[in-house]
Design a protein around this motif. Sequence first.
Motif, short mmCIF file in Angstrom:
data_model
loop_
_atom_site.label_atom_id
_atom_site.label_comp_id
_atom_site.label_asym_id
_atom_site.label_seq_id
_atom_site.Cartn_x
_atom_site.Cartn_y
_atom_site.Cartn_z
N LYS A 129 1.04 -1.37 0.13
CA LYS A 129 0.13 0.36 0.30
C LYS A 129 1.35 1.26 0.44
O LYS A 129 0.50 2.35 -0.34
N ALA A 130 1.78 1.24 0.60
CA ALA A 130 3.22 2.36 0.95
C ALA A 130 3.25 3.15 -0.74
O ALA A 130 4.17 3.87 -1.11
N VAL A 131 3.08 2.32 -1.63
CA VAL A 131 3.93 1.97 -2.87
C VAL A 131 3.03 2.97 -3.96
O VAL A 131 3.39 3.81 -4.33
N VAL A 132 1.73 2.32 -3.58
CA VAL A 132 0.73 3.21 -4.10
C VAL A 132 0.23 4.29 -3.53
O VAL A 132 0.31 4.55 -4.90
N GLY A 187 1.88 10.41 -4.92
CA GLY A 187 1.95 11.07 -4.11
C GLY A 187 2.25 11.64 -2.93
O GLY A 187 2.13 13.07 -2.08
N ARG A 188 1.43 10.73 -2.62
CA ARG A 188 1.16 10.59 -0.91
C ARG A 188 2.37 10.37 0.05
O ARG A 188 1.83 9.68 1.01
N GLY A 189 3.52 9.38 -0.93
CA GLY A 189 4.48 8.83 0.51
C GLY A 189 5.87 9.21 -0.33
O GLY A 189 6.08 9.97 -0.80
N ARG A 190 6.59 8.66 0.61
CA ARG A 190 8.20 9.13 0.65
C ARG A 190 8.87 7.67 -0.32
O ARG A 190 8.80 6.44 0.31
N ALA A 191 9.46 8.44 -0.69
CA ALA A 191 10.67 7.60 -1.70
C ALA A 191 12.66 7.65 -1.56
O ALA A 191 12.49 8.62 -1.60
N TYR A 192 13.58 6.29 -1.65
CA TYR A 192 14.55 7.00 -1.45
C TYR A 192 15.35 6.34 -2.73
O TYR A 192 15.39 5.32 -2.92
N ASP A 193 16.65 7.15 -2.90
CA ASP A 193 17.59 5.89 -3.82
C ASP A 193 17.92 4.70 -2.87
O ASP A 193 19.07 4.37 -3.74
N ALA A 194 18.34 5.07 -2.01
CA ALA A 194 18.78 3.82 -1.02
C ALA A 194 18.17 3.53 0.06
O ALA A 194 17.95 3.56 0.31
N GLY A 225 -6.32 5.30 -6.31
CA GLY A 225 -4.95 5.02 -7.36
C GLY A 225 -5.03 3.94 -7.21
O GLY A 225 -4.60 3.33 -8.50
N LEU A 226 -5.43 3.01 -6.83
CA LEU A 226 -5.30 1.73 -6.90
C LEU A 226 -6.72 0.66 -8.13
O LEU A 226 -7.99 1.23 -6.52
N LYS A 227 -6.42 1.23 -9.15
CA LYS A 227 -7.57 1.35 -9.83
C LYS A 227 -8.40 -0.10 -10.12
O LYS A 227 -9.20 -0.61 -10.17
N THR A 228 -8.09 -1.54 -11.05
CA THR A 228 -8.05 -2.57 -10.28
C THR A 228 -6.57 -3.58 -9.98
O THR A 228 -5.90 -3.52 -9.55
N ILE A 229 -7.13 -5.10 -9.74
CA ILE A 229 -6.45 -5.91 -9.19
C ILE A 229 -6.89 -7.33 -9.88
O ILE A 229 -8.18 -7.44 -10.07
N VAL A 230 -5.70 -8.19 -10.55
CA VAL A 230 -5.94 -9.77 -11.20
C VAL A 230 -5.04 -9.78 -10.03
O VAL A 230 -3.89 -10.78 -10.25
N PRO A 231 -5.96 -10.90 -8.85
CA PRO A 231 -5.45 -11.52 -8.67
C PRO A 231 -5.69 -13.43 -8.68
O PRO A 231 -7.69 -13.87 -9.44
N ILE A 232 -4.91 -14.20 -8.57
CA ILE A 232 -4.66 -14.63 -9.35
C ILE A 232 -4.72 -16.29 -8.16
O ILE A 232 -3.64 -16.23 -7.68
N SER A 233 -5.59 -17.24 -7.99
CA SER A 233 -5.09 -18.02 -6.67
C SER A 233 -5.25 -17.19 -5.12
O SER A 233 -4.14 -17.88 -4.56
#
Length: 652
Positions: free
Chosen positions: A163-166, A171-178, A216-224
Motif C-alpha cells: 500500500k505504501a508503494v501505491v 504522491g502521498r508517500g516517501r521514497a529514496y534512492d538507497a 489510485g488502485l484502479k484494478t486488481i488481478v488476483p490469481i489463486s
Amino acid sequence: MTIRARVTRSPWQVLAVAAVVALLSALIGPAAAQAAPGGSRPVYSYDHAIRESVWVDTRLDGDTDGRTDRVAVDIVRPLEPAQQGRKVPVIMDASPYYSCCGRGNESQKKTYDAQGRPVGFPLYYDNYFVPRGYATVLVDLAGTNRSDGCVDVGGRSDIQSAKAVVDWLNGRGRAYDARSGGKAVTAGWTDGATGMIGKSWDATIANGVAATGVKGLKTIVPISGISSWYDYYFAKGAPLYDSGPDALADVVESSDARARCAAVQQKLADGAPRTGDWTGLWTERDYVPDAGRVRASVFMVHGMQDLNVRTQHAGQWWDALARHGVERKVWLSQTGHVDPFDHRRAEWVATLHQWFDHYLMGYDNGIDRAPAADIERAPGTWSTDPRWPAPGTAATTLRPAKGSAPGVGALGTERAPQGATETFTDDPKLGENDWAARIDASTPGKAGFRTGKLTAPLRLSGSGKVTVTATPSTSTAHLSAVLVDLGPDTIRNYGAEGEGITTLDRSTCWGAGTTGDTGCFKETAADTAKVTQTVFSRGWADLGNYADAHEGRPLTPGKPYTITLDLGASDHIVPVGHRLALIIAGTDAELIDPPSSKPRLTLDLSRTSAELPLTGGARALGRATDRAAADAGDPGAPLDGIAPPRPPSRLP
C-alpha cells in the motif's frame, strides 16, 4: 467478444520486431501507444527503457530497529514518455518470492548488475506491457530480498509494504534512492493509476491492499489468492496443514530479517494455535469483511482443483465483492494452483491487455461489457456466462437416504425418516479419491449417497454447503464432505506435479526482450487423465466447532452434534448418464490432519442435507432425476450476494 490467438515467434523474431517497433516509435512519436485506436500498441523501446530501484518508506518499524522500514521497489518504464513529459500507468506485483523461490512456472528471480541495478524482471509483464506505455513495478515485501522489516504473512506489514508503494505512486508517500539514507525520489513519471496482479501470496496482497480502499488502485488481478488466512490453515477448526504462518515466513524471509525478526516469528506462532481457534491474528488477516472498501475492479482467476489455495477463498471473496457491487470478472479453470499464462496463454495475454487498457488507460474497448465469467469445461474447452454464478442458479436442498447396504445410500429430495442412520469410522489413511472409487461398495471409512443416472445435465455453479448431524464415539472428530461426478471423463491431471499442465522444451516470446530479460517462456500443454469419477467440490470441519465456527469444544461421546461444512466454489456440469454423489467421511488424507483419536461417527440422515447451487434450481434437479417438475417443489431460493456490477463511474 472474440479473442484471436497470438502468433508465436522465435526469440530472434521478437528482437527484430522490437527493433522495428522502436524505430517506428521514434518516427511517429511517443504518444502513439496511447493514441492507438482500440488499445495500446508496442511502440516504445524496451531495450532503452528506464530501469531503476527505489526504497519506499512504509512508516512502520516491524523489526524495531528504531527507524521506519523501507521496501525495495524495482521499476522498468518506457523512456520516450518520460522524455516528452507524459505520465504512464503502473502494473505492480508485490511479492515475497523474488529472491527465495522465484515467480512463474520457471521460478524466475530478480537479477541485478554489478552495481545493483535491476536487469531481470520475472514474468512477462515488463516485456509485454512496457513497450505499450506501462511501467512495471515489482515490490519486495517487508523482510524479503532487499527490503527492511519482517515478514508477517498477510498482516499489517505485508499489506502496508504494498500500500505504501501505491501511496508513493500517487504522491502521498516517501521514497529514496538507497536503502539507508539517500536522496528523496518522487514518482512524477506516473499518473498514479495502478493495477496490482500476482499469483498466490502476491494475489493475496492485491486482495488485502484493495480492501484498504487505497486511492489510485484502479484494478486488481488476483490469481489463486487467499481471502482469509485462517481459511488457508483451517476449515472450521480442522487443521489443513501441519504447519503455521511462522513456518511460511521462515521460507521467504531474507537472511537480514532472519537475524532480527525472531519476536515477529514468535508472535506468528503464538497467534496461530493448532487448536484451530480464531485469534486476533486471523482477524487482522481476514480481508472479506472489508470488501465494501474495495474501490478497484477485480479480475479474479482460480483453479477449481486448487488444493493449495482452495476455492473457498475464491467463493467467499467473490460473493462479498458482489454484495457491494464491485465491478468484477472471473476465470475458473480445471487446473490446480496454476497461472492462466500456463494453461490458456494467448487468450489470457489478450484479455489481460484489454483489461489493463480499459481500467488503467481508459480505453472503451468493451471488456467491461463482455461476459463476466469464463469457465473451463474440459481441458482447453471454455464457455462463458454473463455473470457468475450462472443466471438462474438457486440454492437447492438434496438429502441422503439409507440404502440396502451399509454406507451406500441414495441422494434425492425426500427427507429420511427419523431413526435412519449411517455409520463410518475415521481412517486417516484414506482420502476423497479412495472414497469415490468405492462409492457403490460398503466400506467402513465413509458414507456415500448418489442419485440415479441423470436424464438431463445438471449444473452446479457457485458455493454450496453440507449440514451434518453426527454422534461421535470419542471427544474429538473431523468431518469431510465431497461432491463427486460419477462417470467416465478426461480431466486435467490436477493431482500430478504440474497440477494439470506439462511444461514443454520449446519456448515462445511475449513482448520485447534483452539479453538479461528475453521475455521468452517455455510452452505448456494440458496434462490429462482418464477417470471414472471426478471430485469437484469439498469441505471440512472439526465437529468440536459445532457451536462456534471459530472456537472448538470437547465432544461428549454418544451425543449428537450438528455442524455445517462450507464446500469450495465450483462450476461443474454432471452430464446425462452420470450420477451426482455426496460422500461424508472423517479425515481426508493429505488434506487435513487427523484428530487425536479415530472416532466412529453415526449420521442422523433425517438431519443431514446438502444445499447446492443448482442452475435451474429444484426444477432442474427434477428434470435431471426424471421426476415430474411438480414433484420438484419450489424452484429454490436465489443465491445470496449475486448482484450486477456497479457502473464504471463508481471507480475512483
